[in-house]
Design a protein around this motif. Structure first.
Motif, PDB file in Angstrom:
ATOM      1  N   VAL A  11       0.712  -1.147  -0.081  1.00 14.05           N
ATOM      2  CA  VAL A  11       0.234  -0.234  -0.016  1.00 14.05           C
ATOM      3  C   VAL A  11       0.693   1.172   0.102  1.00 14.05           C
ATOM      4  O   VAL A  11       0.122   2.151  -0.124  1.00 14.05           O
ATOM      5  CB  VAL A  11      -0.884  -0.059   1.578  1.00 14.05           C
ATOM      6  N   PHE A  12       1.594   1.308   0.509  1.00 12.09           N
ATOM      7  CA  PHE A  12       3.231   2.082   0.461  1.00 12.09           C
ATOM      8  C   PHE A  12       3.022   2.584  -1.303  1.00 12.09           C
ATOM      9  O   PHE A  12       3.774   3.445  -1.092  1.00 12.09           O
ATOM     10  CB  PHE A  12       4.259   2.294   1.648  1.00 12.09           C
ATOM     11  N   ARG A  13       3.555   1.289  -1.769  1.00 14.42           N
ATOM     12  CA  ARG A  13       4.086   1.631  -3.334  1.00 14.42           C
ATOM     13  C   ARG A  13       2.742   2.182  -4.180  1.00 14.42           C
ATOM     14  O   ARG A  13       2.985   3.152  -4.802  1.00 14.42           O
ATOM     15  CB  ARG A  13       4.785   0.547  -3.565  1.00 14.42           C
ATOM     16  N   ASN A  14       2.110   1.470  -3.758  1.00 15.56           N
ATOM     17  CA  ASN A  14       0.774   1.778  -4.522  1.00 15.56           C
ATOM     18  C   ASN A  14      -0.655   2.285  -3.064  1.00 15.56           C
ATOM     19  O   ASN A  14      -1.370   1.189  -3.479  1.00 15.56           O
ATOM     20  CB  ASN A  14       0.370   0.782  -5.377  1.00 15.56           C
ATOM     21  N   PRO A  15      -1.269   2.480  -3.140  1.00 10.54           N
ATOM     22  CA  PRO A  15      -2.109   3.376  -2.208  1.00 10.54           C
ATOM     23  C   PRO A  15      -3.529   2.861  -2.531  1.00 10.54           C
ATOM     24  O   PRO A  15      -5.078   2.528  -1.957  1.00 10.54           O
ATOM     25  CB  PRO A  15      -2.238   4.538  -2.262  1.00 10.54           C
ATOM     26  N   ALA A  16      -3.378   2.165  -3.732  1.00  9.50           N
ATOM     27  CA  ALA A  16      -4.957   1.566  -4.430  1.00  9.50           C
ATOM     28  C   ALA A  16      -5.210   0.258  -3.761  1.00  9.50           C
ATOM     29  O   ALA A  16      -6.199  -0.423  -3.319  1.00  9.50           O
ATOM     30  CB  ALA A  16      -4.786   1.602  -5.846  1.00  9.50           C
ATOM     31  N   ASN A  17      -3.900  -0.313  -3.043  1.00  9.44           N
ATOM     32  CA  ASN A  17      -3.872  -1.407  -2.655  1.00  9.44           C
ATOM     33  C   ASN A  17      -4.446  -1.563  -1.498  1.00  9.44           C
ATOM     34  O   ASN A  17      -5.107  -2.349  -0.690  1.00  9.44           O
ATOM     35  CB  ASN A  17      -2.986  -2.129  -2.837  1.00  9.44           C
ATOM     36  N   LEU A  18      -4.706  -0.351  -0.828  1.00  5.14           N
ATOM     37  CA  LEU A  18      -5.098  -0.487   0.583  1.00  5.14           C
ATOM     38  C   LEU A  18      -7.018  -0.816   0.428  1.00  5.14           C
ATOM     39  O   LEU A  18      -6.914  -1.503   1.614  1.00  5.14           O
ATOM     40  CB  LEU A  18      -5.998   1.442   0.811  1.00  5.14           C
ATOM     41  N   ASN A  19      -7.521  -1.154  -0.448  1.00  5.56           N
ATOM     42  CA  ASN A  19      -8.793  -1.870  -0.483  1.00  5.56           C
ATOM     43  C   ASN A  19      -8.733  -3.195  -0.843  1.00  5.56           C
ATOM     44  O   ASN A  19      -9.637  -3.720  -0.279  1.00  5.56           O
ATOM     45  CB  ASN A  19      -9.974  -1.504  -2.070  1.00  5.56           C
ATOM     46  N   TYR A  20      -7.424  -4.087  -0.525  1.00  8.76           N
ATOM     47  CA  TYR A  20      -6.811  -4.952  -0.750  1.00  8.76           C
ATOM     48  C   TYR A  20      -7.740  -5.824   1.389  1.00  8.76           C
ATOM     49  O   TYR A  20      -7.102  -6.328   1.514  1.00  8.76           O
ATOM     50  CB  TYR A  20      -5.706  -5.628  -1.166  1.00  8.76           C
ATOM     51  N   TYR A  21      -7.188  -4.755   1.895  1.00 14.45           N
ATOM     52  CA  TYR A  21      -7.570  -5.030   3.158  1.00 14.45           C
ATOM     53  C   TYR A  21      -7.601  -3.969   4.105  1.00 14.45           C
ATOM     54  O   TYR A  21      -6.705  -3.434   5.175  1.00 14.45           O
ATOM     55  CB  TYR A  21      -5.415  -4.919   3.899  1.00 14.45           C
ATOM     56  N   PRO A  22      -8.893  -4.743   4.190  1.00 17.10           N
ATOM     57  CA  PRO A  22      -9.860  -3.172   5.022  1.00 17.10           C
ATOM     58  C   PRO A  22     -10.024  -3.555   5.712  1.00 17.10           C
ATOM     59  O   PRO A  22      -9.384  -4.895   6.954  1.00 17.10           O
ATOM     60  CB  PRO A  22     -10.662  -3.828   4.460  1.00 17.10           C
ATOM     61  N   ASN A  23      -9.467  -2.127   7.232  1.00 20.05           N
ATOM     62  CA  ASN A  23      -9.923  -2.697   8.643  1.00 20.05           C
ATOM     63  C   ASN A  23      -8.326  -3.751   8.938  1.00 20.05           C
ATOM     64  O   ASN A  23      -9.066  -4.111   9.932  1.00 20.05           O
ATOM     65  CB  ASN A  23     -11.119  -2.589   8.783  1.00 20.05           C
ATOM     66  N   MET A  24      -7.545  -3.013   8.722  1.00 16.67           N
ATOM     67  CA  MET A  24      -5.914  -3.583   8.819  1.00 16.67           C
ATOM     68  C   MET A  24      -4.979  -3.066   9.960  1.00 16.67           C
ATOM     69  O   MET A  24      -4.687  -1.806   9.439  1.00 16.67           O
ATOM     70  CB  MET A  24      -5.870  -4.383   7.917  1.00 16.67           C
ATOM     71  N   ILE A  25      -4.764  -3.264  11.087  1.00 16.59           N
ATOM     72  CA  ILE A  25      -3.386  -3.076  11.425  1.00 16.59           C
ATOM     73  C   ILE A  25      -2.235  -3.526  11.269  1.00 16.59           C
ATOM     74  O   ILE A  25      -2.084  -4.682  10.645  1.00 16.59           O
ATOM     75  CB  ILE A  25      -3.954  -3.196  13.430  1.00 16.59           C
ATOM     76  N   LEU A  26      -1.338  -2.351  10.802  1.00 16.14           N
ATOM     77  CA  LEU A  26      -0.391  -2.243  10.509  1.00 16.14           C
ATOM     78  C   LEU A  26       0.572  -1.972  11.205  1.00 16.14           C
ATOM     79  O   LEU A  26       0.706  -1.658  12.352  1.00 16.14           O
ATOM     80  CB  LEU A  26       0.018  -1.350   8.935  1.00 16.14           C
ATOM     81  N   GLY A  27       2.176  -2.904  10.905  1.00 23.56           N
ATOM     82  CA  GLY A  27       3.674  -2.354  12.137  1.00 23.56           C
ATOM     83  C   GLY A  27       4.127  -3.767  12.577  1.00 23.56           C
ATOM     84  O   GLY A  27       3.989  -4.305  11.083  1.00 23.56           O
ATOM     85  N   SER A  28       5.061  -2.924  12.902  1.00 15.14           N
ATOM     86  CA  SER A  28       6.192  -3.674  12.420  1.00 15.14           C
ATOM     87  C   SER A  28       7.186  -3.371  14.325  1.00 15.14           C
ATOM     88  O   SER A  28       6.832  -1.725  14.184  1.00 15.14           O
ATOM     89  CB  SER A  28       6.961  -3.930  11.397  1.00 15.14           C
ATOM     90  N   LEU A  29       7.730  -4.549  14.718  1.00 12.46           N
ATOM     91  CA  LEU A  29       8.440  -3.887  15.929  1.00 12.46           C
ATOM     92  C   LEU A  29       9.844  -3.419  15.787  1.00 12.46           C
ATOM     93  O   LEU A  29      10.987  -3.215  16.684  1.00 12.46           O
ATOM     94  CB  LEU A  29       8.314  -4.878  17.137  1.00 12.46           C
TER      95      LEU A  29
END
Length: 218
Positions: A40-58
């Motif tokens: 999603v950081f390269r192509n924001p259109a892909n946001l819709n593939y991951y609805p209502n999702m938490i992103l992150g890394s430690l």
């Protein structure tokens, strides 16, 4: 039974937050070779593939040069107390964010959620473009030097829309910045801006056409 389910769910969540960087490294170190939420950081259109999702890394743990030096002075053994000097050993480059989506087709009987709008925000994500800010200090007036310090504030903001036919469009921006002023003079300053737009169109059952275009300024 409910307690067992809660424990298993909690354990799964705790384990998964360590998986992002390991998965990226294992699948080629770059999202050009695979599709997952980092796309999603390269192509924001892909946001819709991951609805209502938490992103992150430690973050990623990198051995510090002080650890190596301590091991050498201890004769190759890291058990020496010299290796326990007080300095930051936290994992590098952790980030956190979320994607929130809303279906414009509120019909429980229909499996298709499209059309749908999605919004995403992510904080502290390290972008490879920040390497452009790691150059030497810039000479200023009166012997003053402007240091190209790594930005401390970093944020991604994204928005996307999915059409009823499955086609997707999106727009995103990445901002990184830092500035310190003393005695009316700038000691530290670094600013980076990235903007991109993208699309993802279904061509066949197992084939999509994906494209994105971006700009960057420092």
């Amino acid at each position: 039974m409910k307690k067992v389910a809660v424990v298993l769910l909690t354990a799964g969540c705790l384990a998964s937050i360590y998986a992002t960087d390991a998965r990226i490294i294992g699948m080629g170190k770059h999202d050009a070779f695979f599709m997952d939420e980092t796309s999603v950081f390269r192509n924001p259109a892909n946001l819709n593939y991951y609805p209502n999702m938490i992103l992150g890394s430690l973050g990623v743990y990198v051995q510090d040069s002080m650890d190596q030096k301590a091991a050498q002075q201890a004769g190759g053994s890291t058990g020496n107390t010299f290796a326990l000097q007080r300095y930051n050993r936290d994992p590098e480059r952790p980030y956190f964010g979320a994607i929130v989506s809303y279906s414009l087709k509120q019909n429980a009987e229909a499996g298709n959620q499209y059309p749908m709008v999605s919004f995403g925000a992510c904080f502290n994500r390290y972008d490879d473009a920040l390497k452009y800010l790691s150059g030497p200090s810039v000479s200023g007036t009166n012997g003053h030097y402007l240091v190209m310090a790594p930005p401390t504030g970093k944020i991604d903001l994204m928005g996307g829309y999915a059409f009823p036919n499955g086609g997707m469009i999106g727009i995103g921006t990445y901002l990184a910045f830092q500035k310190e002023v003393s005695d009316g003079m700038i000691n530290y300053q670094s600013d980076l801006f990235k903007g991109n737009i993208g699309m993802n169109l279904p061509l066949a059952k197992s084939m999509d056409l994906e494209a994105s275009l971006g700009i960057m300024g420092v």
